[in-house]
Design a protein around this motif. Sequence first.
Motif, PDB file in Angstrom:
ATOM      1  N   ARG A  13      -0.643  14.806  26.307  1.00 26.64           N
ATOM      2  CA  ARG A  13       0.710  15.049  25.795  1.00 26.64           C
ATOM      3  C   ARG A  13       0.664  15.539  24.348  1.00 26.64           C
ATOM      4  O   ARG A  13       1.434  16.418  23.955  1.00 26.64           O
ATOM      5  CB  ARG A  13       1.581  13.794  25.923  1.00 26.64           C
ATOM      6  N   HIS A  14      -0.256  14.998  23.567  1.00 26.34           N
ATOM      7  CA  HIS A  14      -0.409  15.434  22.179  1.00 26.34           C
ATOM      8  C   HIS A  14      -0.889  16.894  22.120  1.00 26.34           C
ATOM      9  O   HIS A  14      -0.334  17.707  21.372  1.00 26.34           O
ATOM     10  CB  HIS A  14      -1.398  14.513  21.447  1.00 26.34           C
ATOM     11  N   LEU A  15      -1.901  17.230  22.913  1.00 27.74           N
ATOM     12  CA  LEU A  15      -2.391  18.609  22.971  1.00 27.74           C
ATOM     13  C   LEU A  15      -1.308  19.570  23.444  1.00 27.74           C
ATOM     14  O   LEU A  15      -1.161  20.681  22.905  1.00 27.74           O
ATOM     15  CB  LEU A  15      -3.600  18.708  23.904  1.00 27.74           C
ATOM     16  N   GLU A  16      -0.563  19.143  24.436  1.00 28.11           N
ATOM     17  CA  GLU A  16       0.510  19.961  24.985  1.00 28.11           C
ATOM     18  C   GLU A  16       1.555  20.261  23.900  1.00 28.11           C
ATOM     19  O   GLU A  16       1.982  21.409  23.738  1.00 28.11           O
ATOM     20  CB  GLU A  16       1.126  19.193  26.157  1.00 28.11           C
ATOM     21  N   THR A  17       1.943  19.253  23.163  1.00 29.68           N
ATOM     22  CA  THR A  17       2.930  19.422  22.094  1.00 29.68           C
ATOM     23  C   THR A  17       2.403  20.352  21.008  1.00 29.68           C
ATOM     24  O   THR A  17       3.103  21.265  20.560  1.00 29.68           O
ATOM     25  CB  THR A  17       3.303  18.054  21.487  1.00 29.68           C
ATOM     26  N   ARG A  18       1.160  20.140  20.599  1.00 29.21           N
ATOM     27  CA  ARG A  18       0.560  20.988  19.560  1.00 29.21           C
ATOM     28  C   ARG A  18       0.442  22.431  20.034  1.00 29.21           C
ATOM     29  O   ARG A  18       0.706  23.364  19.272  1.00 29.21           O
ATOM     30  CB  ARG A  18      -0.804  20.452  19.159  1.00 29.21           C
ATOM     31  N   ALA A  19       0.035  22.620  21.290  1.00 26.10           N
ATOM     32  CA  ALA A  19      -0.113  23.980  21.821  1.00 26.10           C
ATOM     33  C   ALA A  19       1.234  24.695  21.845  1.00 26.10           C
ATOM     34  O   ALA A  19       1.329  25.873  21.474  1.00 26.10           O
ATOM     35  CB  ALA A  19      -0.721  23.941  23.218  1.00 26.10           C
ATOM     36  N   ARG A  20       2.273  23.995  22.248  1.00 23.77           N
ATOM     37  CA  ARG A  20       3.602  24.618  22.291  1.00 23.77           C
ATOM     38  C   ARG A  20       4.078  24.991  20.898  1.00 23.77           C
ATOM     39  O   ARG A  20       4.627  26.070  20.691  1.00 23.77           O
ATOM     40  CB  ARG A  20       4.599  23.693  22.975  1.00 23.77           C
TER      41      ARG A  20
END
Length: 115
Positions: free
Chosen positions: A90-97
Amino acid sequence: MTPRLTFRLILGDDIALGPGKVQLLEAIRETGSIAAAGRAMGMSYKRAWHLVDTMNRCFVHPLVEASKGGAHGGGAQLTPLADEVIALYRHLETRARKTTEADMAKLARHLRTDG
């Protein structure tokens, strides 16, 4: 239609983790059952079990521990590693977005959104 970015972790020929698998893990956490989690997501038990098996094989330690049914019923629970993996995903997903937001907006201008 609005374009969206999805994040998948590939290991060899397998998708070790992606949005659907993380959603399945979260549903297992909520329901305590692979079958119930699969039903909640509109998939068969066989499909849900296959996704869990793939995840368990891709990580050093299992993400889901299941107990067989019977007189006392079965169930499934996430391991502490699964909780960590979900949080990291979820952290990676947020950062990628956030990181790709401007480029995605530019790219979206070139996409057909009329169906």
